[in-house]
Design an enzyme around this catalytic site. Structure first.
Site, PDB file in Angstrom:
ATOM      1  N   THR A 195    -133.160  18.487  43.555  1.00  0.00           N
ATOM      2  CA  THR A 195    -133.116  19.333  42.364  1.00  0.00           C
ATOM      3  C   THR A 195    -133.472  18.470  41.160  1.00  0.00           C
ATOM      4  O   THR A 195    -133.749  17.278  41.293  1.00  0.00           O
ATOM      5  CB  THR A 195    -131.714  19.941  42.166  1.00  0.00           C
ATOM      6  OG1 THR A 195    -130.819  18.925  41.690  1.00  0.00           O
ATOM      7  CG2 THR A 195    -131.161  20.509  43.474  1.00  0.00           C
ATOM      8  N   CYS A 196    -133.422  19.064  39.966  1.00  0.00           N
ATOM      9  CA  CYS A 196    -133.736  18.273  38.772  1.00  0.00           C
ATOM     10  C   CYS A 196    -132.681  17.200  38.511  1.00  0.00           C
ATOM     11  O   CYS A 196    -132.961  16.203  37.839  1.00  0.00           O
ATOM     12  CB  CYS A 196    -133.878  19.189  37.561  1.00  0.00           C
ATOM     13  SG  CYS A 196    -132.417  20.182  37.207  1.00  0.00           S
ATOM     14  N   ASN A 197    -131.479  17.384  39.045  1.00  0.00           N
ATOM     15  CA  ASN A 197    -130.401  16.433  38.769  1.00  0.00           C
ATOM     16  C   ASN A 197    -130.017  15.557  39.947  1.00  0.00           C
ATOM     17  O   ASN A 197    -129.175  14.669  39.799  1.00  0.00           O
ATOM     18  CB  ASN A 197    -129.149  17.181  38.275  1.00  0.00           C
ATOM     19  CG  ASN A 197    -129.282  17.600  36.833  1.00  0.00           C
ATOM     20  OD1 ASN A 197    -129.863  16.890  36.027  1.00  0.00           O
ATOM     21  ND2 ASN A 197    -128.758  18.771  36.499  1.00  0.00           N
TER      22      ASN A 197
ATOM     23  N   SER B  25    -121.832  18.830  39.563  1.00  0.00           N
ATOM     24  CA  SER B  25    -122.958  19.229  38.720  1.00  0.00           C
ATOM     25  C   SER B  25    -122.824  18.675  37.309  1.00  0.00           C
ATOM     26  O   SER B  25    -121.729  18.314  36.864  1.00  0.00           O
ATOM     27  CB  SER B  25    -123.055  20.759  38.655  1.00  0.00           C
ATOM     28  OG  SER B  25    -123.346  21.302  39.915  1.00  0.00           O
TER      29      SER B  25
ATOM     30  N   ALA C 116    -123.774  27.809  38.915  1.00  0.00           N
ATOM     31  CA  ALA C 116    -123.984  28.573  40.142  1.00  0.00           C
ATOM     32  C   ALA C 116    -125.289  28.248  40.853  1.00  0.00           C
ATOM     33  O   ALA C 116    -125.415  28.489  42.053  1.00  0.00           O
ATOM     34  CB  ALA C 116    -123.936  30.070  39.820  1.00  0.00           C
ATOM     35  N   GLN C 117    -126.259  27.700  40.157  1.00  0.00           N
ATOM     36  CA  GLN C 117    -127.595  27.510  40.735  1.00  0.00           C
ATOM     37  C   GLN C 117    -127.587  26.575  41.939  1.00  0.00           C
ATOM     38  O   GLN C 117    -128.355  26.753  42.884  1.00  0.00           O
ATOM     39  CB  GLN C 117    -128.537  26.967  39.666  1.00  0.00           C
ATOM     40  CG  GLN C 117    -129.998  26.903  40.107  1.00  0.00           C
ATOM     41  CD  GLN C 117    -130.906  26.371  39.013  1.00  0.00           C
ATOM     42  OE1 GLN C 117    -130.445  25.884  37.989  1.00  0.00           O
ATOM     43  NE2 GLN C 117    -132.198  26.466  39.233  1.00  0.00           N
TER      44      GLN C 117
ATOM     45  N   GLY D 196    -137.942  34.849  17.280  1.00  0.00           N
ATOM     46  CA  GLY D 196    -138.461  33.699  18.010  1.00  0.00           C
ATOM     47  C   GLY D 196    -138.934  34.105  19.388  1.00  0.00           C
ATOM     48  O   GLY D 196    -138.493  35.120  19.939  1.00  0.00           O
ATOM     49  N   ALA D 197    -139.838  33.306  19.951  1.00  0.00           N
ATOM     50  CA  ALA D 197    -140.382  33.600  21.280  1.00  0.00           C
ATOM     51  C   ALA D 197    -140.415  32.349  22.147  1.00  0.00           C
ATOM     52  O   ALA D 197    -141.231  32.228  23.057  1.00  0.00           O
ATOM     53  CB  ALA D 197    -141.790  34.190  21.149  1.00  0.00           C
TER      54      ALA D 197
ATOM     55  N   ALA E  44    -135.066  31.984  23.298  1.00  0.00           N
ATOM     56  CA  ALA E  44    -135.221  33.437  23.232  1.00  0.00           C
ATOM     57  C   ALA E  44    -135.443  34.015  24.624  1.00  0.00           C
ATOM     58  O   ALA E  44    -134.860  35.044  24.990  1.00  0.00           O
ATOM     59  CB  ALA E  44    -136.389  33.790  22.320  1.00  0.00           C
TER      60      ALA E  44
END
Length: 390
Positions: free
Chosen positions: A46-48, A96, A102-103, A176-177, A181
């Site tokens: 994962t990213c971590n 985590s 939860a991911q 904002g986009a 957002a």
């Protein structure tokens, strides 16, 4: 016999981002290569974190991660029950970056799926990951480890839900986009909001985001018109000055709630002084997040108790697994011995003779196995060795 599981990995706790990037395994190319190097194993990337789980010696897994430019000080190696405990903590969200997120549970499930697809699992790993997934579900359903908003975007949604309860009849304006957002709109859409109004300096970006979430797009000049229609305003635009001031909010019959999650702020703090406007900013949301994180921390002992129970259940299963292996070996050995002793006997007689020969050994194994797991070599291991030499 000691549990032969191992884990070699690195995470946000042991390695900086640039090292984690080097160790991350792309599921199309790098992941199959890792599983091939391990022989049998499961890779959680994962990213971590990047973690390699397997059975036997951890040296191949360690060498594989070192080959990707990871230095030894960034790695941790766990074996036996400690490897299993770590997997359970990961699946439950205790390891985590944000406790209880939860991911990670879906990522553990995906790791097992990918290993199965490569034919890289075996019984101990299958059971370990299946029980970890079950534990992760229990941790979230039986404790409060995943309760409450712990991100700014989700805290903003929590605040909106606390104010309105049902969002289905509301018109929500998002200024904002950008990423924040988009994240807020993802949460908002999941709760069935009535109408979404996206306002951005670049109307094309507003249009692209609005189309994704079934909303309406407006350029910045239309902001006063949008504010008149909105029940709730969430501001997350990148702007060097205030976009909304007291003069933009004439008196209205129903109150307007505004949540400013931009930095620098989009909404003039004086808006909060208006009798018909209620303004919340990042500091307000941070207090919500901090309170929820403290509440989650208070749930950790409950999750740890579930983990210890799951460890006990796994080790009980493992004891039975070792006995079943020994029983199969005993039965095969007994058939050979019966055939040697009675070469003229038929299949039925030989099977009965083999059963009589193996029976007392099998009973003894079943009685002693549970007391021996994790301790010195078990009787079944001695038998497996001796039978392999006959």
């Amino acid at each position: 016999m000691a549990l032969p599981l191992y884990l070699v990995g690195l995470s946000h706790k042991t390695a900086p981002l640039e090292v984690r990037e080097r160790a991350a395994l792309d599921p199309v190319v790098a992941l199959p290569a890792a599983l091939s190097a391990l022989g049998k194993g499961v890779v959680l990337s994962t990213c971590n974190r990047t973690e390699l789980y397997g059975v036997g010696s951890p040296e191949k897994a360690r060498a594989f991660l070192l080959s990707r430019g990871v230095v030894p000080r960034h790695l941790y190696v766990k074996e036996g029950v400690e490897a299993l405990r770590h997997l359970y903590r990961v699946a439950a969200g205790l390891d985590s970056l944000v406790v209880g997120e939860a991911q990670i549970l879906g990522q553990v499930r995906e790791a097992l799926f990918l290993a199965r697809r490569q034919g890289a699992t075996e019984s101990l790993l299958e059971k370990a990951f299946q029980s970890a997934i079950a534990l992760g579900k229990r941790a979230r359903s039986e404790t409060g480890i995943g309760m409450g908003a712990v991100s700014v975007a989700y805290a903003a949604l929590d605040l909106a839900l606390a104010v309105y309860g049902d969002l289905s009849g509301l018109s929500v304006a998002v200024l904002g986009a950008g990423e924040m957002a988009e994240l807020f709109l993802t949460h908002l859409k999941a709760h069935g909001v009535g109408r979404i109004l996206v306002v951005n300096r670049t109307e094309e970006k507003a249009q692209a985001l609005a189309e994704r979430f079934g909303g309406e797009a407006f350029g910045l000049p239309a902001l006063p018109q949008v504010l008149r229609q909105a029940d709730l305003v969430v501001a997350s635009a990148a702007a060097p000055h205030y976009l909304v001031g007291p003069e933009d909010l004439p008196k209205r019959a129903k109150p307007l709630f505004l949540i400013d999650i931009a930095l620098p702020r989009n909404i003039d703090p004086r808006v909060g002084d208006l009798p018909h406007a209620y303004l919340y900013n990042l500091d307000d949301l941070k207090r919500v997040v901090d309170r929820n994180l403290r509440a989650r921390a208070g749930e950790i002992p409950k999750v740890e108790a579930l983990i210890e129970k799951a460890l006990g259940d796994y080790m009980e299963w493992y004891a039975g697994h070792r006995v079943r292996e020994a029983i199969r070996a005993l039965e095969a050995w007994a058939r050979v011995q019966a055939a040697k002793a009675q070469p003229e006997a038929g299949p039925v007689e030989l099977e009965k003779a083999a059963g009589r020969l193996a029976h007392p050994f099998i009973l003894g194994l079943k009685r002693r196995a549970l007391d021996r797991v994790g301790g010195p070599p078990c009787p079944e291991d001695c038998l497996l060795y001796r039978l392999s030499r006959t």
